[in-house]
Design a protein around this motif. Sequence first.
Motif: not given
Length: 153
Positions: A61-83
Amino acid sequence: MKRILMIVAAAVLTGLIAMSVVLIVQQAQAPGGGIGITLGENGAEDEFRIEGMLPGDSGSRVYDVECGTGGRLGLTFTAGDEQSLLPFVEVSVSFGEEVLYDGALSDTVGETIWGDASGKTSVTVEYSLPLDVGNEAQGASLALTLLFRAESA
C-alpha cells in the motif's frame, strides 16, 4: 470458420483483459498514485485486512501523506481483533526512498516508526508471507490499523 472466429475473439478478449490488469497494477504502484492522507490534529488512520495469503504472496500500500512544513512523520501499526496471521507476516516500511523498517510485523506492532518528512511524503508499506511458512498460516487473517502522525521540527 465459426470456431476460428470464436478462438480469435477469445484471444483478443483475453489480451484486452490482461492488458487492463497490467495497467491497473502499474497505476497502483506509480509514485503519487497512493492513498491520500492529510494529517489532522490527532493524525490520520487507515484500516485494512490481510487474508487468504499463501506462502510467497505479497502486497503493498502506498500512502501520499500531507505533512505540512518540516518535522517528523510517525507510523504506528495496531493489530485488531483478528491476529492469527500476525506471527507470520514480514513488513517493510519506506518513507520516500528510505527504508525505515524491514522485518517481522509482530516486532513493530505498537511501536512508532519515525522518519523525516516535509510536504507530501510517500509512505510505502510492503507485506509478505515468507515461503517457509507452513500450514499453520492457512486460513489465517489479520486486521490492521495504521496511525500516521506528525511532530513539528
